[in-house]
Design an enzyme around this catalytic site. Structure first.
Site, PDB file in Angstrom:
ATOM      1  N   GLY A 237       0.836  -1.203   0.000  1.00 55.78           N
ATOM      2  CA  GLY A 237       0.000   0.000   0.000  1.00 55.78           C
ATOM      3  C   GLY A 237       0.866   1.246   0.000  1.00 55.78           C
ATOM      4  N   THR A 467       2.181  -6.613   5.843  1.00 53.60           N
ATOM      5  CA  THR A 467       3.037  -6.227   6.963  1.00 53.60           C
ATOM      6  C   THR A 467       2.990  -7.215   8.121  1.00 53.60           C
ATOM      7  OG1 THR A 467       1.151  -4.887   7.595  1.00 53.60           O
ATOM      8  CG2 THR A 467       2.980  -3.758   6.531  1.00 53.60           C
ATOM      9  N   GLU A 678       6.671   3.018   9.224  1.00 53.24           N
ATOM     10  CA  GLU A 678       7.180   4.137   8.426  1.00 53.24           C
ATOM     11  C   GLU A 678       8.400   4.794   9.050  1.00 53.24           C
ATOM     12  OE1 GLU A 678       3.674   5.965   6.045  1.00 53.24           O
ATOM     13  OE2 GLU A 678       2.970   5.506   8.041  1.00 53.24           O
TER      14      GLU A 678
HETATM   15 MO1  MOS Z   1       1.391   5.387   5.201  1.00 54.95          MO
HETATM   16  S1  MOS Z   1       2.038   6.645   3.706  1.00 54.95           S
HETATM   17  O1  MOS Z   1       0.567   6.516   6.228  1.00 54.95           O
HETATM   18  O2  MOS Z   1       0.417   4.219   4.414  1.00 54.95           O
END
Ligand code: MOS
Length: 711
Positions: A237, A467, A678
């Site tokens: 994603g 993930t 992230e």
């Molecule tokens: Mo992340 S860019 O908040 O999927």
């Protein structure tokens, strides 16, 4: 033994490696027709005439839509919200205007994908074209302050200007980053199916099933209960599938008109204009510091492009508000330039990954200016409270990230002078950068059911983007129930399940995970209360004794937003990189990377490590390879495939070493977890850029660091 903390392998691993996992475009619905979008070749102007006669007569064609005959939509809701997030405010095929190259100007529905694409090529257009405006240092002079999007556009604590002016040392530089696209392995896809009662099912590549449901309900003007969105596996994603893009709306409307399920799958090239991207930035950083490198002032201003019809802001200066202390003050600002392009969007890691390149490059420049080791410079500017809000951090293991990361890397063997380390014909460079990452708190619900056979079912309307959500939720529920993980089945990705938030912002573990933990605890308590007895006999006997077949409980995790809490919650990192540079060819190769992360408690060290490795690779792409090139005369992205848009391959990636140094953070989540995914993509680029400077003595302030910039 508790399951949380164990390096468990993917619960869905077998399904994936055997091909049994069905991704959106794999799901076959009987009677499906196929859609092809026809794109504008101009970037600004309008369509003057459209001739669909040839397309309509082509073999297999069921319908051809343009702005003249596609059903009308309601405008996208304002202000923008995570609860019903449109990717793009300007809706497709509603008028004759053209605002960007690649904008949909027609849509063909046919029996096969090839038939639709062929018929699309037969639609004839006449345009009234105007010269497009593109983002550049020149057009950036016209930048304006946009309305607030996610956070306040500007910030000021203290008097940054004065603090900078009073510094014995000063840095004032401009750093730029490139346009980039998500390039998920799995292209965006939608299959829209209407039933006789006017209910709509969307098989959708999305990180946000409930947000998609709500947005579609608003724009199509239909009750939310009549819409179901399903996404049980996602092939990546990265933020690009977080919001609703025009193709989803086109598929839903077309399916309604032709009375057949319609499948719309974007090609790799189409993904460059049909879904968002990370916009380029031009960032200016000014630092003032005393002779020991302690910051006296910090100003960070960023400019990025946005379409003529939307106000997307890339908050590149966000991190500078909270990463380091600056005695005099900190000021940040964001501006946008209105250009002819599709709407940018969040891309792992939005805001922070871009901003840290500027900030942590500038900090490296300051370290050399001050003659201080870059790690020492960070230690001197560390802070226990958030400079922006003044609140103490709930936890901040920055010191540990810096010191343990440096120890693992062998930083003490580094020689400080640029061009002082060599390996044969290669210059060796070692660089580092630190990072802070936003922690999102969002409400989530979940349901846990205990079955008569002693197994448990977890149901939560969250997502697994690849993930490991299926796995970590199994672990969390197993511990709360006192079961082994194999006894727990997890169901995700369907709006018929209890509502959850978007799987964005690295927030799934802390928030959706918390709802599962609470539901599992509630189910356990309910079962025990029912039997009023010793839990050690097991749920199967317990349920049998009380004469029920199942026990089910729901839980609602409803945290206050992070900004309203007593403490500032963020994740932290320090990244260390070693490069070797071939001076004659200007080639940079990565030798090794060490990442040290404070993401609170780690629920699964194996999936967490996979996240971190993925994030570092992602950052390596940002540093050395990735850029979507836009032709300034046509305003088209040019390199719309994997041969032109370079992402790291195995040969680009060396040994990656990952440490987790965080601890249970109760303020972040009942699970003790902070955002991780992230975070790991942040500050890889400045660590590499700083290593390149250390190797070569050349400061590259423009990403990616390609060959020509080093020659
Ligand atoms: Mo992340 S860019 O908040 O999927």
């Amino acid at each position: 033994m508790t399951a949380v903390g164990q390096p468990m392998s993917r619960a869905d691993g077998r399904l994936k490696v055997t091909g049994a996992a069905q991704y959106t475009a794999d799901i076959a619905v009987k009677g499906t027709a196929h859609a092809a979008i026809v794109h504008s070749t101009i970037a600004s102007g309008r369509t003057v005439s459209i001739d669909t006669s040839g397309a309509k007569e082509a073999p297999g064609v069921l319908a051809v839509f343009t702005h003249r005959n596609l059903p009308r939509m309601n405008p996208t809701p304002q202000p923008w919200s995570h609860l019903h997030p449109h990717g793009q405010g300007y809706l497709p095929l509603q008028d004759d205007k053209v605002h960007y190259a690649g904008q949909p100007v027609a849509l063909v529905i046919a029996e096969t994908r090839d038939a639709a694409a062929h018929a699309g090529s037969l639609v004839k257009f006449e345009y009234a074209a105007e010269p497009p405006v593109v983002f550049s240092r020149d057009s950036a002079k016209e930048a304006v302050e946009p309305p607030q999007f996610l956070w306040p556009v500007a910030s000021a604590v203290g008097d940054a200007e004065r603090g900078i002016a009073e510094g014995a040392l000063r840095i004032d530089e401009t750093y730029t980053t490139a346009d980039r696209h998500h390039n998920q392995m799995e292209p965006h896809a939608t299959t829209a199916v209407w039933d006789e009662d006017g209910a709509l099912t969307l098989y959708e590549t999305t990180q946000h099933i409930f947000g998609a449901r709500e947005l579609v309900s608003i724009v199509l003007g239909m009750p939310i209960e009549k819409i179901r969105v399903i996404c049980q596996f996602l092939g990546g994603g990265f933020g690009g599938k977080a919001y609703v893009w025009p193709h989803t709306l086109l598929a839903a409307l077309a399916a309604g008109v032709v009375g057949r399920p319609v499948k719309l799958q974007l090609t790799r090239a189409q993904m460059y204009a049909m879904a968002g991207h990370q916009p380029a930035t031009i960032q200016r950083i000014a630092l003032g510091a005393d002779k020991d490198g302690r910051l006296t002032g910090l100003r960070h201003d960023s400019i990025s492009p946005t379409p003529v019809f939307d106000n997307y802001i890339e908050y590149a200066a966000l991190a500078s508000r909270s990463l380091w202390a600056a005695s005099g003050g900190i000021a940040t600002n964001h501006k946008v330039v209105r250009v002819n392009r599709n709407t940018p969007t969040a891309m792992r890691a939005p805001h922070e990954a871009l901003g840290h390149f500027a900030l942590e490059s500038a900090m490296d420049e300051l370290a050399y200016r001050a003659g201080i080791d870059p790690v020492m410079l960070r230690l001197r500017n560390d802070t226990e409270s958030d400079p922006l809000s003044g609140r103490p951090f709930s936890s901040r293991a920055m010191r540990k990230c810096l010191l343990e990361g440096a120890a693992r890397f062998g930083w003490e063997r580094r020689r400080g002078e640029p061009r002082s380390m060599r390996d044969g014909r290669y210059l060796i460079g070692q660089g580092m950068a630190a990072a802070i990452y936003t922690h999102w708190r969002w409400p989530a619900t979940a349901r846990v059911t205990l079955n008569s056979d002693g197994t448990a079912l977890v149901e939560a309307g969250t997502h697994d983007l690849g993930t490991g959500t299926y796995t970590v939720l199994q672990q969390v529920a197993a511990d709360a129930l006192g079961l082994s993980p194999e006894m727990v089945t997890v169901r995700l990705g369907d709006t018929r399940l209890p509502a959850s938030h978007a799987s964005i912002g690295s927030a799934t573990m802390a928030n959706a995970g918390a709802s599962v933990m609470l539901a599992a605890k509630a189910a356990r308590e309910k079962a025990l209360a029912l039997a009023g007895s010793n839990p050690n006999i097991g749920y199967s006997a317990l349920l049998a004794r009380s004469g029920v077949s199942t026990v089910s409980a729901e839980a609602d995790y409803d945290p206050v937003p992070e900004s309203d809490g007593p403490k500032a919650v963020f994740s932290f990192a320090a990244v260390f990189a070693e490069v070797r540079v071939d001076q004659e060819l200007g080639l940079v190769r990565l030798n090794r990377v060490v990442g040290a992360y404070d993401a609170g408690r780690i629920v699964n060290p194996k999936t967490a490590r996979s996240q971190a490795i993925g994030g570092i690779i992602w950052g390596a792409g940002q540093a050395l390879l990735e850029q979507s090139e836009m032709d300034p005369t046509t305003a088209r992205f040019l390199n719309r495939n994997f041969s032109g848009y370079l992402v790291p391959s195995n040969a680009d990636i060396p040994e990656l070493d990952v440490l987790f140094v965080g601890e249970f953070d109760a303020e972040a989540s009942p699970l003790g977890a902070k955002g991780l995914g992230e975070l790991t993509a942040v500050s890889v680029a400045p660590a590499i850029a700083n290593a390149v400077y250390h190797a070569t003595g050349k400061r590259v302030r423009d990403l990616p660091i390609t060959v020509e910039k080093l020659l």
